[in-house]
Design a protein around this motif. Structure first.
Motif, PDB file in Angstrom:
ATOM      1  N   VAL A 107     -53.164  -4.087  -4.973  1.00 18.35           N
ATOM      2  CA  VAL A 107     -52.291  -3.037  -4.460  1.00 18.35           C
ATOM      3  C   VAL A 107     -51.891  -3.339  -3.016  1.00 18.35           C
ATOM      4  CG1 VAL A 107     -52.082  -0.552  -4.049  1.00 18.35           C
ATOM      5  CG2 VAL A 107     -53.569  -1.395  -5.882  1.00 18.35           C
ATOM      6  N   GLU A 108     -50.599  -3.282  -2.765  1.00 18.68           N
ATOM      7  CA  GLU A 108     -50.138  -3.365  -1.377  1.00 18.68           C
ATOM      8  C   GLU A 108     -49.666  -1.985  -0.935  1.00 18.68           C
ATOM      9  OE1 GLU A 108     -48.523  -7.940  -0.791  1.00 18.68           O
ATOM     10  OE2 GLU A 108     -47.116  -6.381  -1.382  1.00 18.68           O
ATOM     11  N   VAL A 109     -50.237  -1.552   0.182  1.00 15.03           N
ATOM     12  CA  VAL A 109     -49.842  -0.271   0.751  1.00 15.03           C
ATOM     13  C   VAL A 109     -49.068  -0.561   2.026  1.00 15.03           C
ATOM     14  CG1 VAL A 109     -50.663   1.895   1.737  1.00 15.03           C
ATOM     15  CG2 VAL A 109     -51.914   0.824  -0.146  1.00 15.03           C
ATOM     16  N   VAL A 110     -47.868  -0.048   2.106  1.00 16.04           N
ATOM     17  CA  VAL A 110     -47.075  -0.250   3.312  1.00 16.04           C
ATOM     18  C   VAL A 110     -47.034   1.087   4.047  1.00 16.04           C
ATOM     19  CG1 VAL A 110     -44.843  -0.936   4.237  1.00 16.04           C
ATOM     20  CG2 VAL A 110     -45.686  -1.957   2.107  1.00 16.04           C
ATOM     21  N   THR A 111     -47.440   1.057   5.302  1.00 14.74           N
ATOM     22  CA  THR A 111     -47.475   2.311   6.058  1.00 14.74           C
ATOM     23  C   THR A 111     -46.559   2.222   7.272  1.00 14.74           C
ATOM     24  OG1 THR A 111     -48.883   3.843   7.289  1.00 14.74           O
ATOM     25  CG2 THR A 111     -49.565   1.553   7.280  1.00 14.74           C
ATOM     26  N   GLY A 112     -45.939   3.326   7.578  1.00 13.62           N
ATOM     27  CA  GLY A 112     -45.091   3.387   8.767  1.00 13.62           C
ATOM     28  C   GLY A 112     -45.871   3.705  10.024  1.00 13.62           C
ATOM     29  N   SER A 113     -47.135   3.951   9.846  1.00 14.29           N
ATOM     30  CA  SER A 113     -48.019   4.252  10.962  1.00 14.29           C
ATOM     31  C   SER A 113     -48.593   2.919  11.446  1.00 14.29           C
ATOM     32  CB  SER A 113     -49.114   5.191  10.448  1.00 14.29           C
ATOM     33  OG  SER A 113     -50.071   5.392  11.425  1.00 14.29           O
ATOM     34  N   THR A 114     -48.541   2.659  12.732  1.00 17.36           N
ATOM     35  CA  THR A 114     -48.822   1.315  13.234  1.00 17.36           C
ATOM     36  C   THR A 114     -50.140   1.272  13.996  1.00 17.36           C
ATOM     37  OG1 THR A 114     -46.462   0.979  13.433  1.00 17.36           O
ATOM     38  CG2 THR A 114     -47.873  -0.555  14.616  1.00 17.36           C
ATOM     39  N   PRO A 115     -51.190   0.741  13.374  1.00 17.31           N
ATOM     40  CA  PRO A 115     -52.485   0.715  14.050  1.00 17.31           C
ATOM     41  C   PRO A 115     -52.499  -0.268  15.227  1.00 17.31           C
ATOM     42  CG  PRO A 115     -52.577  -0.549  12.025  1.00 17.31           C
ATOM     43  CD  PRO A 115     -51.232   0.124  12.045  1.00 17.31           C
ATOM     44  N   HIS A 116     -53.279   0.043  16.235  1.00 20.64           N
ATOM     45  CA  HIS A 116     -53.519  -0.936  17.294  1.00 20.64           C
ATOM     46  C   HIS A 116     -54.987  -0.852  17.682  1.00 20.64           C
ATOM     47  CE1 HIS A 116     -51.551   2.769  18.558  1.00 20.64           C
ATOM     48  NE2 HIS A 116     -52.343   2.767  19.597  1.00 20.64           N
ATOM     49  N   GLY A 117     -55.826  -0.820  16.630  1.00 19.59           N
ATOM     50  CA  GLY A 117     -57.271  -0.810  16.840  1.00 19.59           C
ATOM     51  C   GLY A 117     -57.988   0.314  16.111  1.00 19.59           C
ATOM     52  N   ILE A 172     -46.245   2.155  -1.968  1.00 19.11           N
ATOM     53  CA  ILE A 172     -47.317   1.442  -2.663  1.00 19.11           C
ATOM     54  C   ILE A 172     -46.685   0.497  -3.660  1.00 19.11           C
ATOM     55  CG2 ILE A 172     -49.256   1.695  -4.259  1.00 19.11           C
ATOM     56  CD1 ILE A 172     -49.967   4.271  -2.841  1.00 19.11           C
ATOM     57  N   ARG A 173     -47.104  -0.740  -3.575  1.00 19.90           N
ATOM     58  CA  ARG A 173     -46.579  -1.757  -4.480  1.00 19.90           C
ATOM     59  C   ARG A 173     -47.720  -2.226  -5.378  1.00 19.90           C
ATOM     60  NH1 ARG A 173     -43.258  -4.248   0.442  1.00 19.90           N
ATOM     61  NH2 ARG A 173     -44.898  -5.801   0.616  1.00 19.90           N
ATOM     62  N   MET A 174     -47.535  -2.058  -6.706  1.00 20.32           N
ATOM     63  CA  MET A 174     -48.559  -2.459  -7.661  1.00 20.32           C
ATOM     64  C   MET A 174     -48.232  -3.885  -8.114  1.00 20.32           C
ATOM     65  SD  MET A 174     -50.510   0.181  -7.783  1.00 20.32           S
ATOM     66  CE  MET A 174     -51.546  -0.223  -9.183  1.00 20.32           C
ATOM     67  N   ALA A 206     -47.525   8.992  -2.024  1.00 24.71           N
ATOM     68  CA  ALA A 206     -46.989   7.813  -2.709  1.00 24.71           C
ATOM     69  C   ALA A 206     -47.880   7.459  -3.898  1.00 24.71           C
ATOM     70  CB  ALA A 206     -46.880   6.633  -1.734  1.00 24.71           C
ATOM     71  N   ALA A 207     -49.206   7.571  -3.695  1.00 23.98           N
ATOM     72  CA  ALA A 207     -50.141   7.250  -4.778  1.00 23.98           C
ATOM     73  C   ALA A 207     -49.958   8.218  -5.943  1.00 23.98           C
ATOM     74  CB  ALA A 207     -51.579   7.286  -4.256  1.00 23.98           C
ATOM     75  N   GLU A 208     -49.736   9.465  -5.629  1.00 21.48           N
ATOM     76  CA  GLU A 208     -49.504  10.448  -6.701  1.00 21.48           C
ATOM     77  C   GLU A 208     -48.282  10.064  -7.525  1.00 21.48           C
ATOM     78  OE1 GLU A 208     -51.473  14.282  -4.357  1.00 21.48           O
ATOM     79  OE2 GLU A 208     -49.291  14.145  -4.528  1.00 21.48           O
ATOM     80  N   LYS A 209     -47.255   9.584  -6.836  1.00 18.72           N
ATOM     81  CA  LYS A 209     -46.046   9.164  -7.566  1.00 18.72           C
ATOM     82  C   LYS A 209     -46.324   7.950  -8.441  1.00 18.72           C
ATOM     83  CE  LYS A 209     -42.561  10.803  -4.265  1.00 18.72           C
ATOM     84  NZ  LYS A 209     -41.448  10.364  -3.396  1.00 18.72           N
ATOM     85  N   VAL A 210     -47.135   7.017  -7.913  1.00 17.12           N
ATOM     86  CA  VAL A 210     -47.490   5.830  -8.696  1.00 17.12           C
ATOM     87  C   VAL A 210     -48.192   6.259  -9.982  1.00 17.12           C
ATOM     88  CG1 VAL A 210     -48.987   3.789  -8.772  1.00 17.12           C
ATOM     89  CG2 VAL A 210     -47.607   4.252  -6.734  1.00 17.12           C
ATOM     90  N   VAL A 211     -49.134   7.180  -9.835  1.00 14.42           N
ATOM     91  CA  VAL A 211     -49.893   7.635 -11.002  1.00 14.42           C
ATOM     92  C   VAL A 211     -48.949   8.288 -12.009  1.00 14.42           C
ATOM     93  CG1 VAL A 211     -51.670   9.253 -11.795  1.00 14.42           C
ATOM     94  CG2 VAL A 211     -52.057   7.863  -9.741  1.00 14.42           C
TER      95      VAL A 211
END
Ligand SMILES: Cc1cc2nc3c(=O)[nH]c(=O)nc-3n(C[C@H](O)[C@H](O)[C@H](O)COP(=O)(O)OP(=O)(O)OC[C@H]3O[C@@H](n4cnc5c(N)ncnc54)[C@H](O)[C@@H]3O)c2cc1C
Lengths: 285, 826
Positions: free
Chosen positions: B509-519, B501-503, B573-578
């Protein structure tokens, strides 16, 4: 899925079209809605050198009356057929069959004439044209001639159209008072071709059947008439018993194919069931 | 002014929770209108196009291959054969050697001396336009010396059968066994069968299916010095990067893989495709950008297929219906080669055959078999639909054998709500659920009693249209997966997922996920999760994915893992940001960090309402970094990697009411009701959509879809005219519902929903069809339930037989020799 290269002409009159075809050499194909031709070109099963596109030939499009006859231009699209007031009144069998053709997109482009000229036995309109004893008006370098539906459908994907000839219009009798019709189509998913289908038109007089016309889709290399059933119905009482008995003869003289969708014996069985159902609906049972 | 209108207290009200809201998907506008970058939209300066000449024979030696005329065709830049690339192409990877002695003959991207299935690449043309490349294929001259074609698994495993690969000693790639007795998770299976009062044995055929994703596969490779960027319509950019680096020798750090918006996959894009490797190799040779996009025909013929198993299943029980043992033997068609997880698909199912039932004994065996067909691999559910089908079908057969109600047999044997967590005979620990509750709810949704009464009336009046009701009380394992478990199954990767998570300075907020959606809708669901976790508006969250340069670590999307594993990584990741922001907020508020509470996006000192600082303000403060505590880094960005400790186990009850026209054999779903427990629901709209799509595909297996090869190994269902994918008009209305029992293995409590509908529905449909006509003497009908098969089963006996024209031995999937049609003929 990419067609081989081809030249392209887009005439605006029948005369220009005939000329383009005549000058085009050996390998000319006429393009109507393209819904059958383009797929085979994309598979490279057909690779014409010249395509003569009829979509701008306005005189070939539309439906008009000529006394007791409806005249349908070859380039009238399936969507036109479904919206046409004359057909709504006198051509319900054509309308019902056309409603079952493919999906909205295909019906917007595909044409009545193209579907007949393509002469696919699984196509829905040839059997209807045959049941109605339609007349096919052909124009070629040698002039204009009319052939009956029985003569027009020669074999699998083969018609009486000669090289250089165009189908310009199709003439069908108006079915008015007393006629009931039904197109009974059997397929697995809504947009699929017919495994078997039955086009039935029945004229009632009082409590009896005066006349029955039955066309069979996909029961042989060409559309067929269920002649034995038709004959058995003339003059009989309108009842489930008479209709069922007559329908049992619907597969007589048919030679359906074996393919992935159905084997011949199953098709023959279906023809009987569907004929009974179509007749019952057409006769108002 | 009343207290309620006091602006200060209004501000203090925390925003409504996002999780649980039926948010419309934020990505849909661009996906539906096509205003986005699909791989095939990519146009790069100097880009060349690749076209593939494919083998028309299923098995043969290439005796002559002349490409010289093709090289002379207009706009052709180069033509390559297998021989040209043999030294550098390596083998496509198989990441799942399910047994230590599994035979893997290797999988060239382009055939060198021999072709092993129709559609295998034989030569490639590179040209300045797509059409020029396609035209030049016609100028290539190839001769093949035909070899005997191996299609039927049951024949292929016989002694003396012709071999698909002459380097192997048999067509069996592996023999995988799970025996609960040996594993210590159950008792001895043979003993259980010897002691049982009743045994029922069946042979079921899982036909071959084609994933048929909407967007065809497409790949573009751009070289830049010794760096390469690959765009691909893939589900797995991260895995693809690792694998492509290993196959081609291009160092991993010199290769960037981007999956832009991708139009569906269903497992069909969980692959390292030959063409991806070929594009890389050619781009490296020519130093030019290369594009390949398949046609639909190529897609159906050469993209991997799914299912294709022959299942022998035996159940042992007492007369009162208590199950005692389960035995499963599978033949699983690998096709000609092992692709990424080809051998693992049936192994994934191995642990799910016991379903929701308390079997004391269980044994599973599977042979992976080579045939001259396109390889099989993951397809929605991968292994679990096969297992669910077999167990849910045989529970009905057991009920018939015992003269019991099918639901009664299930009730007697299923795990009761108070027994969770429950360790099954396959060694899995089911997390939570209530099968009784889901079933009661589904019965009500269906209007069960009325339909049963109608069924009775139709039977009594001998109505040509008969009615049947079929059940599937299923569970599945999803959320792939605990890395240690994958390791114990010899899977070639872990099962963790990563998020960061990039603040941004403006509080976005930018959330970068390693999970790749395709719909699937990750952008929406992830935004909802982050909105709750950080107390920021839903609209302020952007989700980034699918580009290995942006999302450096990830294991992508399959196995209903995204929310369960990837979503949890986002939470972590959000918990760490907080926590990082808390330290800075305390500094700004001149308070002790331990005295701060964080609600609604705002830090405030406990007991001192009003004063506080929002996390979005903290983001700006730390960007400026003018004033922050000593000893910490000036950033509240964070990343997390989550590795689950267990799978999650969605379950549900699906009930299908089916009408069968006994005159024509036409089967029509009258009503379909299902109640799924997918744990906590983040977005009900997305869950509903996934259930609907899954149902469509599961029903399609039961009723419509089947990949059929002819006796020469040609795919005869090579277009959508013959491979019948149902449209909305062919499917019934779905009555859906949910029960909610939170998963225990992740803080979201989510269980995964991507595959549930597809896994559950197929046996419900077939059971319903059989229930409609069993009283007429029908005991089985082969899938798909084509009208002809149903009619033949009704009028000729047997299971309706193969979908094949008389006189040819074309068949769908598994085999023909025991076909009901042949029986019917006699
Ligand atoms: C997905 C799909 C599903 C379909 N499903 C059905 C279905 O369920 N039932 C059904 O009946 N049809 C179906 N069709 C076919 C459709 O009806 C077509 O419109 C029709 O078969 C051909 O008409 P066309 O105007 O597209 O002809 P084209 O494809 O343009 O031409 C077909 C052939 O006829 C020749 N031709 C066309 N017009 C003339 C003319 N005036 N004179 C001489 N020759 C001519 C052409 O040269 C060509 O050989 C389907 C098509 C598609 C693509």
């Amino acid at each position: 899925m990419i067609p081989a290269p081809f030249a392209y002409a887009r005439p605006t009159t029948v005369e220009e079209a005939l000329q383009a075809i005549a000058e085009g050499g050996e390998d000319v194909k006429v393009l109507a809605g393209g819904q059958s031709l383009i797929p085979v070109m994309r598979l490279r099963l057909a690779a014409p050198e010249l395509l003569v596109d009829l979509t701008r030939v306005e005189e070939l499009r539309g439906v008009r009356e000529d006394g007791d006859t409806l005249v349908i231009g070859a380039m009238t699209t399936h969507a036109d057929v479904l919206a046409d007031p004359l057909l709504a009144q006198y051509g319900q069998l054509i309308v019902q069959a056309t409603e079952t053709v493919a999906d909205r997109q295909v019906r917007r482009r595909g044409t009545f004439g193209g579907a007949l000229a393509h002469a696919d036995p699984a196509g829905d309109l040839p059997a209807v044209a045959l049941a109605l004893d339609a007349e096919f008006v052909l124009v070629g370098p040698g002039g204009r001639r009319t052939v009956s539906a029985a003569e027009f459908f020669v074999d699998y994907l083969t018609t009486a159209l000669e090289e250089g000839e165009l189908l310009v219009e199709i003439r069908v009798p108006k079915l008015g008072e007393g006629w009931g019709v039904r197109y009974e189509k059997f397929n697995r998913v809504a947009q699929a071709w017919s495994i078997v289908a039955v086009a039935a038109a029945v004229r009632r007089q009082g409590g009896r059947i005066a006349e029955a016309r039955i066309g069979l889709t996909n029961m042989g290399p060409t559309p067929l008439r269920a002649s034995a059933t038709e004959a058995a119905l003339v003059g009989v009482d309108v009842s489930m018993e008479t209709v069922t008995a007559a329908a049992a003869q619907a597969a007589e003289g048919t030679s359906p194919s074996n393919d992935l969708n159905a084997q011949a014996d199953y098709r023959q069985h279906l023809a009987q069931v569907l004929t009974r159902r179509a007749l019952a609906a057409a006769a108002g049972l | 002014m009343t207290a309620v209108e006091d602006p200060a207290s209004a501000v203090d009200l925390p925003p409504a929770k996002e999780v649980g809201q039926a948010r419309r998907r934020k990505e849909d506008a661009r996906l539906i209108t096509g205003k986005t970058t699909w791989t095939d939209n990519m146009v790069l300066p100097g880009m060349l196009h690749l076209a593939v000449l494919r083998s028309p024979v299923a098995h043969g030696r290439i005796t002559h291959l002349d490409v010289s005329a093709a090289k002379e065709r207009p706009n052709v830049v180069a033509v390559y054969t297998g021989a040209d690339l043999a030294e550098e192409q390596g083998s496509l990877p198989c990441a799942w050697p399910v047994t230590p002695d599994m035979v893997n003959p290797g999988h060239p991207s382009i055939a060198v001396e021999q072709v092993n299935h129709v559609g295998e690449a034989v030569a490639i043309v590179v040209a300045r336009s797509r059409t020029a490349a396609a035209d030049a294929l016609e100028a290539i001259d190839v001769d093949y010396e035909p070899l005997p074609v191996v299609l039927d698994m049951e024949q292929a495993v016989q002694e003396g059968s012709p071999l698909v690969h002459d380097s192997t000693s048999s067509n069996t790639s592996y023999h995988f066994v799970f025996d609960a007795g040996e594993a210590g998770t159950g008792s001895d299976t043979d003993q259980a069968f010897a002691d049982a009062e009743v045994t029922v044995s069946r042979r079921f055929v899982q036909q071959r299916l084609i994933p048929a994703f909407m967007e065809p596969r497409s790949v573009v490779v751009q070289p830049s010095g010794d760096n390469y960027t690959m765009w691909s319509a893939t589900q797995i950019p991260h895995i693809l990067r690792v694998m492509a680096a290993m196959v081609t020798g291009i160092p991993e750090h010199k290769l960037r893989v981007i999956a832009p918006d991708v139009g569906g996959g269903f497992g069909g894009k969980l692959q390292v495709n030959p063409e991806e490797i070929l594009c890389l190799l050619i781009a490296r040779r020519l130093g030019k950008p290369i594009k390949w996009t398949e046609t639909r025909g190529e897609s159906l013929m050469t993209a991997h297929h799914g299912r294709d198993q022959v299942q022998f299943i035996d159940v042992a029980a007492d007369r009162d219906g208590t199950v005692k043992g389960l035995r499963v033997r599978l033949l699983a068609d690998m096709g000609a080669y092992l692709r990424l997880i080809t051998p693992g698909v049936p192994a994934l199912g191995a642990f799910m055959f016991p379903g929701i039932y308390k079997f004391p004994a269980y044994r599973f065996e599977c042979d992976g078999v080579f045939t001259n067909k396109v390889p099989t691999d993951a397809y929605r559910g991968a292994g679990r639909p096969e297992a669910t089908f077999a167990i849910e079908r045989i529970m009905d057969e057991l009920a018939v054998e015992l003269g019991m109600d099918p639901l009664e047999v299930r009730r007697k044997n299923w795990i009761n709500a108070e027994e969770f967590p429950f360790t099954t005979v396959a060694g899995l620990e089911y997390d939570s659920g209530d099968y009784h509750q889901a079933t009661e709810q589904a019965l009500e949704l269906l209007g069960y009693d009325e339909l049963r009464a109608e069924q009775q009336r139709r039977r009594e009046s001998n109505d040509p249209v008969q009615l049947g009701i079929g059940f599937s009380t299923f569970t599945e394992m999803c959320g792939l997966a605990p890395s240690r478990v994958l390791g114990s199954l010899a899977f070639g990767a872990g099962g963790w997922e990563q998020a960061s998570i990039r603040m941004l300075p403006t509080g976005k907020v930018e959330v970068v996920t390693g999970s790749t959606p395709h719909g699937q809708g990750h952008e929406t669901a992830w935004s909802q999760i982050v909105a709750d976790q950080l107390g920021v508006p839903f609209e302020d969250v952007e989700v980034l994915h699918g580009d290995t340069a942006i999302s450096s670590r990830g294991l992508d999307t399959y196995g209903s893992r995204s929310l369960v594993v990837g979503g949890t990584a986002v939470v972590k990741a959000a918990e760490k940001v907080v926590e990082k922001a808390r330290v800075i907020a305390a500094h700004l508020l001149e308070a002790n960090a331990d005295d701060l509470e964080f609600t609604g996006g705002k830090f405030s000192v406990r007991g001192t309402p009003g004063a506080g600082v929002g996390i979005q303000e903290v983001a700006l403060a730390i960007f400026a970094a003018h004033d922050y505590p000593e000893g910490i880094e000036p950033s509240i960005d964070a990343e997390a990697t989550f590795d689950p400790e267990n799978f999650s186990f969605p379950h549900g009850t699906h009930i299908c009411a089916m009408e069968i026209d006994t005159e024509t054999g036409f089967a029509k779903i009258r009503k379909y009701a299902c109640v799924d427990d997918v744990g906590t629901i983040v977005n009900p709209l997305i869950v509903e959509g996934q259930v609907h799509g899954g149902l469509a595909q599961g029903i399609a297996q039961a009723m419509y879809e089947e990949a059929i090869y002819d006796a020469e190994g040609n795919l005869t269902t090579g277009s959508f005219v013959d491979y019948l994918v149902p449209a909305a008009s062919d499917l019934p209305h779905f009555d859906t519902g949910n029960t909610v029992h939170a998963a225990t293995s992740n803080p979201l409590g989510a269980k995964g929903v991507g595959e549930a509908g597809c896994i559950a529905s197929t046996p419900a449909v077939v059971n319903a069809a059989l229930d409609a006509v069993r009283h007429l003497g029908v005991t089985d009908i082969r899938m798909p339930l084509t009208p002809e098969r149903v009619w033949r089963a009704l009028h000729g006996g047997g299971d309706g037989g193969d979908r094949a024209a008389q006189g040819s031995n074309a068949y769908g999937g598994a085999r023909t020799t025991e076909s009901g049609y042949q029986e019917a003929e006699q």
